[in-house]
Design an enzyme around this catalytic site. Sequence first.
Site, PDB file in Angstrom:
ATOM      1  CB  ALA A   1      65.904  73.614  97.796  1.00  0.00           C
TER       2      ALA A   1
ATOM      3  CE1 TYR B   1      72.838  73.032 100.293  1.00  0.00           C
ATOM      4  CE2 TYR B   1      70.934  73.476 101.684  1.00  0.00           C
ATOM      5  CZ  TYR B   1      71.808  72.577 101.087  1.00  0.00           C
ATOM      6  OH  TYR B   1      71.667  71.224 101.297  1.00  0.00           O
TER       7      TYR B   1
ATOM      8  CB  SER C   1      59.402  71.347 106.141  1.00  0.00           C
ATOM      9  OG  SER C   1      60.438  72.249 106.375  1.00  0.00           O
ATOM     10  N   PRO C   2      59.967  72.252 103.043  1.00  0.00           N
ATOM     11  CG  PRO C   2      60.949  74.213 102.288  1.00  0.00           C
ATOM     12  CD  PRO C   2      60.325  73.593 103.492  1.00  0.00           C
TER      13      PRO C   2
ATOM     14  CD  GLN D   1      63.669  76.015 100.801  1.00  0.00           C
ATOM     15  OE1 GLN D   1      64.054  74.941 100.354  1.00  0.00           O
ATOM     16  NE2 GLN D   1      63.854  76.365 102.051  1.00  0.00           N
TER      17      GLN D   1
ATOM     18  NE  ARG E   1      63.901  64.804 110.439  1.00  0.00           N
ATOM     19  CZ  ARG E   1      64.829  65.061 111.337  1.00  0.00           C
ATOM     20  NH1 ARG E   1      65.840  64.236 111.475  1.00  0.00           N
ATOM     21  NH2 ARG E   1      64.736  66.129 112.099  1.00  0.00           N
TER      22      ARG E   1
ATOM     23  CB  CYS F   1      66.099  67.843  98.381  1.00  0.00           C
ATOM     24  SG  CYS F   1      66.642  69.537  98.175  1.00  0.00           S
TER      25      CYS F   1
HETATM   26  C1  LIG Z   1      64.487  64.389 102.765  1.00  0.00           C
HETATM   27  C2  LIG Z   1      64.692  65.798 103.260  1.00  0.00           C
HETATM   28  C3  LIG Z   1      64.942  66.812 102.349  1.00  0.00           C
HETATM   29  C4  LIG Z   1      65.086  68.142 102.785  1.00  0.00           C
HETATM   30  N1  LIG Z   1      65.218  69.149 101.859  1.00  0.00           N
HETATM   31  C5  LIG Z   1      65.167  70.434 102.255  1.00  0.00           C
HETATM   32  C6  LIG Z   1      65.062  71.503 101.326  1.00  0.00           C
HETATM   33  O1  LIG Z   1      64.940  71.299 100.110  1.00  0.00           O
HETATM   34  N2  LIG Z   1      65.060  72.774 101.808  1.00  0.00           N
HETATM   35  C7  LIG Z   1      65.126  73.039 103.153  1.00  0.00           C
HETATM   36  O2  LIG Z   1      65.119  74.215 103.550  1.00  0.00           O
HETATM   37  N3  LIG Z   1      65.190  72.043 104.063  1.00  0.00           N
HETATM   38  C8  LIG Z   1      65.177  70.768 103.646  1.00  0.00           C
HETATM   39  N4  LIG Z   1      65.146  69.763 104.574  1.00  0.00           N
HETATM   40  C9  LIG Z   1      65.034  70.111 105.994  1.00  0.00           C
HETATM   41  C10 LIG Z   1      63.571  70.108 106.418  1.00  0.00           C
HETATM   42  O3  LIG Z   1      62.812  71.055 105.677  1.00  0.00           O
HETATM   43  C11 LIG Z   1      63.419  70.403 107.917  1.00  0.00           C
HETATM   44  O4  LIG Z   1      63.871  71.712 108.162  1.00  0.00           O
HETATM   45  C12 LIG Z   1      64.206  69.406 108.783  1.00  0.00           C
HETATM   46  O5  LIG Z   1      64.089  68.093 108.304  1.00  0.00           O
HETATM   47  C13 LIG Z   1      63.723  69.441 110.241  1.00  0.00           C
HETATM   48  O6  LIG Z   1      62.355  69.149 110.326  1.00  0.00           O
HETATM   49  P1  LIG Z   1      61.805  67.667 110.767  1.00  0.00           P
HETATM   50  O7  LIG Z   1      62.398  67.354 112.104  1.00  0.00           O
HETATM   51  O8  LIG Z   1      60.302  67.836 110.806  1.00  0.00           O
HETATM   52  O9  LIG Z   1      62.245  66.691 109.725  1.00  0.00           O
HETATM   53  C14 LIG Z   1      65.034  68.442 104.166  1.00  0.00           C
HETATM   54  C15 LIG Z   1      64.819  67.401 105.083  1.00  0.00           C
HETATM   55  C16 LIG Z   1      64.618  66.108 104.652  1.00  0.00           C
HETATM   56  C17 LIG Z   1      64.332  65.024 105.658  1.00  0.00           C
END
Ligand SMILES: Cc1cc2nc3c(=O)[nH]c(=O)nc-3n(C[C@H](O)[C@H](O)[C@H](O)COP(=O)(O)O)c2cc1C
Length: 363
Positions: A60, A185, A25-26, A102, A330, A28
């Site tokens: 992103a 956003y 997943s994307p 993304q 994560r 940052c």
């Molecule tokens: C460090 C970090 C950075 C993230 N940056 C983005 C991002 O750039 N774009 C986005 O759509 N979601 C972002 N997210 C959200 C994740 O893509 C994901 O949707 C969210 O963490 C839930 O998934 P998980 O439970 O597997 O962590 C970020 C999450 C984390 C932990």
Amino acid sequence: MARTPLLFQPISFRGVTARNRIAVSPMCQYSASDGVPNDWHIQHLGARAMGGAGIVFTEASAVSAVARITPNDLGLYNDTQQAAYARLAALITLGGAVPGIQIAHAGRKGSCTRPWEGDRYIPVAEGGWQSEGPTEQGFSETKDPEPHALTPAEIGTVAAQFAGTARRALAAGFKIAEIHAAHGYLLHSFLSPISNTRSDAYGGDVRGRARMLMEVLDAVRAVWPTELPLFVRLSCSDFIPGGLTPDGDILTIARMIAARGDVDLIDCSAGGISPEQKIPSLHPGYQVPFAEIIRREAGIATGAVGLIEQPTHAAEIIANERADIVLLARAVLADPAWPLRAARRLGVEVDLPGPYGRATVHE
Ligand SMILES: Cc1cc2nc3c(=O)[nH]c(=O)nc-3n(C[C@H](O)[C@H](O)[C@H](O)COP(=O)(O)O)c2cc1C
């Protein structure tokens, strides 16, 4: 031999095939200067491609300097950035994954410090920038108190910037583009009635609120080739009364997206529109029902994301056709080799590249 779980069977979108249905997943990293990918991003994304995911998304990537969340975000709007992004795409491909990007605009949540520096608004006088939104209503007390409300002409400029980033991503070698319309956003802030109280053609009913997203998709599709897939990430619930819901406006928006025929998957996330949001229950797979509803009711492929951490859980989501891919953040942040470990757990043989052929993967 047992049949390979669907999770580990290849999946194709248009002319692009991923080796399995696990996507990074994307995420940052807040580790760039002037939007340019550097050694951190090379290491971060390269390790995750080598770790066995089918698709690896960049974080992103901002369409302009004011589209960044923090001054340390990645952006793709000049030649220096494009050259460094080309290296990322090549590296992800070398690891056997499909390189995805993304494409994003932070909107009224822009010009902030990094999360570990307090996620606070940086005023223009201190090197920040004026953020942009559907109205002059700010997101919260700690963000830009008065974002600039985009005019219709400026909305057209932003749509063209999304297309400009897509054109550069194509030249850099990316194979999947995902438009970020979630997490509060810019594009999400136009979709949601919580933040979009405009009275012109870009506000009002769901069609008005979705107009900007549709124009962005038109602009991006005009430069992103037919043989390459286009995804959209939506926040399927605002988790706030009067906000977006998966069986209300979001379903209408998903049907509008599906009816276009040029978007291949809706990545079903949630939240981020307001600090007032209340997530009813944070449990494994809490957002999976959103992917399920949209897949079934809008007739478009979906991605499930959010607290998917166990291989058997990921496999179940795909086997039961609740979503077409899973996206992990994560869990794969902690363990780049999560997909390889999941394969091992599920009894799937993975072809490792020659130099890694003798690796022992433990569960
Ligand atoms: C460090 C970090 C950075 C993230 N940056 C983005 C991002 O750039 N774009 C986005 O759509 N979601 C972002 N997210 C959200 C994740 O893509 C994901 O949707 C969210 O963490 C839930 O998934 P998980 O439970 O597997 O962590 C970020 C999450 C984390 C932990």
